[in-house]
Design a protein around this motif. Structure first.
Motif, short mmCIF file in Angstrom:
data_model
loop_
_atom_site.label_atom_id
_atom_site.label_comp_id
_atom_site.label_asym_id
_atom_site.label_seq_id
_atom_site.Cartn_x
_atom_site.Cartn_y
_atom_site.Cartn_z
N TYR A 177 0.83 -1.20 0.00
CA TYR A 177 0.00 0.00 0.00
C TYR A 177 0.86 1.25 0.00
N GLU A 178 0.26 2.34 -0.43
CA GLU A 178 0.93 3.64 -0.43
C GLU A 178 -0.11 4.72 -0.20
N ILE A 179 0.35 5.90 0.17
CA ILE A 179 -0.53 7.04 0.37
C ILE A 179 -0.20 8.04 -0.73
N ILE A 180 -1.22 8.43 -1.46
CA ILE A 180 -1.09 9.39 -2.55
C ILE A 180 -1.77 10.68 -2.10
N ASP A 181 -1.09 11.80 -2.28
CA ASP A 181 -1.70 13.09 -1.98
C ASP A 181 -1.10 14.15 -2.89
N ILE A 182 -1.35 15.40 -2.58
CA ILE A 182 -0.94 16.52 -3.41
C ILE A 182 0.58 16.57 -3.63
N GLU A 183 1.34 15.92 -2.77
CA GLU A 183 2.80 15.88 -2.91
C GLU A 183 3.23 14.99 -4.08
N ASN A 184 2.36 14.13 -4.55
CA ASN A 184 2.68 13.24 -5.67
C ASN A 184 2.47 13.98 -6.99
N LYS A 185 3.43 13.85 -7.87
CA LYS A 185 3.37 14.50 -9.18
C LYS A 185 2.11 14.04 -9.93
N GLY A 186 1.38 15.00 -10.46
CA GLY A 186 0.19 14.71 -11.25
C GLY A 186 -1.08 14.56 -10.44
N TYR A 187 -0.98 14.52 -9.12
CA TYR A 187 -2.18 14.39 -8.28
C TYR A 187 -2.62 15.78 -7.87
N TYR A 188 -3.90 16.10 -8.04
CA TYR A 188 -4.36 17.47 -7.84
C TYR A 188 -5.50 17.62 -6.84
N LEU A 189 -5.94 16.55 -6.22
CA LEU A 189 -7.08 16.65 -5.31
C LEU A 189 -6.62 17.10 -3.91
N TYR A 190 -7.52 17.68 -3.15
CA TYR A 190 -7.17 18.21 -1.83
C TYR A 190 -7.15 17.14 -0.74
N PHE A 191 -7.51 15.93 -1.05
CA PHE A 191 -7.54 14.86 -0.07
C PHE A 191 -6.62 13.73 -0.52
N ALA A 192 -6.28 12.87 0.41
CA ALA A 192 -5.35 11.77 0.13
C ALA A 192 -6.10 10.49 -0.24
N LYS A 193 -5.35 9.55 -0.77
CA LYS A 193 -5.89 8.23 -1.09
C LYS A 193 -4.94 7.17 -0.53
N TRP A 194 -5.51 6.15 0.07
CA TRP A 194 -4.79 4.96 0.51
C TRP A 194 -4.91 3.98 -0.65
N CYS A 195 -3.80 3.67 -1.32
CA CYS A 195 -3.85 2.91 -2.57
C CYS A 195 -3.15 1.55 -2.45
N GLN A 196 -3.71 0.59 -3.13
CA GLN A 196 -3.10 -0.73 -3.26
C GLN A 196 -2.11 -0.65 -4.43
N ARG A 197 -0.81 -0.89 -4.12
CA ARG A 197 0.24 -0.73 -5.14
C ARG A 197 0.11 -1.70 -6.31
N ASN A 198 -0.23 -2.93 -6.04
CA ASN A 198 -0.20 -3.96 -7.07
C ASN A 198 -1.51 -4.06 -7.86
N SER A 199 -2.21 -2.95 -7.99
CA SER A 199 -3.46 -2.92 -8.75
C SER A 199 -3.48 -1.66 -9.60
N THR A 200 -4.31 -1.67 -10.61
CA THR A 200 -4.49 -0.51 -11.46
C THR A 200 -5.98 -0.27 -11.62
N LEU A 201 -6.38 0.94 -11.36
CA LEU A 201 -7.78 1.32 -11.49
C LEU A 201 -7.85 2.48 -12.46
N ILE A 202 -8.49 2.27 -13.59
CA ILE A 202 -8.66 3.32 -14.58
C ILE A 202 -10.10 3.78 -14.49
N GLU A 203 -10.28 4.98 -13.95
CA GLU A 203 -11.65 5.49 -13.79
C GLU A 203 -12.15 6.15 -15.06
N LYS A 204 -11.29 6.95 -15.70
CA LYS A 204 -11.65 7.62 -16.94
C LYS A 204 -10.46 7.53 -17.88
N LEU A 205 -10.74 7.20 -19.12
CA LEU A 205 -9.66 7.12 -20.10
C LEU A 205 -8.99 8.48 -20.23
#
Length: 178
Positions: free
Chosen positions: A79-107
């Motif tokens: 797992y990892e935590i993604i937030d505004i400090e990550n390049k390309g991430y622009y939301l004001y809240f963080a995400k707890w993410c599963q590293r070994n998965s890929t979720l494509i919400e919008k092309l």
């Protein structure tokens, strides 16, 4: 891996991710609360809302900041935590993410792992309520403009329009700040 979108199968992976988040929070004494559809589903459906496909939590600001500070403890985990400090991430809240998965919400948008949305929960005093409502309206208005522009133009083309000075953007901020 869920190739053809099967909501029930996806929810199993999402539940795994949420359980890992809960375990991490318990290990570090972090407080969180179910939010939005997650809270509604827990009460009304004793689980997920049948058509819902995410998990949302609130976290008091103090715990939220501590969670972000603890991200280094996840370096060798799934797992990892993604937030505004990550390049390309622009939301004001963080995400707890599963590293070994890929979720494509919008092309065309960056993909993340299966995630839990973590919204910071801030204290406010009643005397700040009116200005907060105005700032929230301003934020929503600007977010709407951004979303409309992103749907009509690529970021690259918007950058060149703004840089060239051919378009002038006039936004009346004073109505929000009075």
């Amino acid at each position: 891996m869920v190739s053809d979108y099967n909501l029930n199968e996806f929810k199993c992976y999402l539940l795994e991710t949420f359980k890992a988040f809960i375990e991490f929070c318990q290990q570090h004494g972090l407080t969180y609360y179910a939010a939005f559809g997650t809270a509604l589903g827990a009460i009304r459906h004793q689980g997920y809302i049948p058509w819902d496909d995410d998990v949302d939590v609130y976290m008091p600001r103090k715990d939220y900041n501590k969670l972000l500070e603890l991200r280094c403890e996840l370096e060798k985990s799934d797992y990892e935590i993604i937030d505004i400090e990550n390049k390309g991430y622009y939301l004001y809240f963080a995400k707890w993410c599963q590293r070994n998965s890929t979720l494509i919400e919008k092309l065309g948008e960056p993909s993340l792992g299966i995630y839990v949305d973590i919204f910071p929960l801030d204290y406010y005093d009643d005397k700040y309520c009116k200005p907060l409502i105005r700032y929230n309206e301003l934020y929503r208005y600007l977010w709407l403009i951004y979303g409309h522009g992103a749907r009509k133009h690529s970021v690259y083309s918007l950058f060149h329009i703004v840089r060239s000075g051919k378009e002038h953007f006039h936004i009346n901020f004073t109505a929000f700040l009075d």
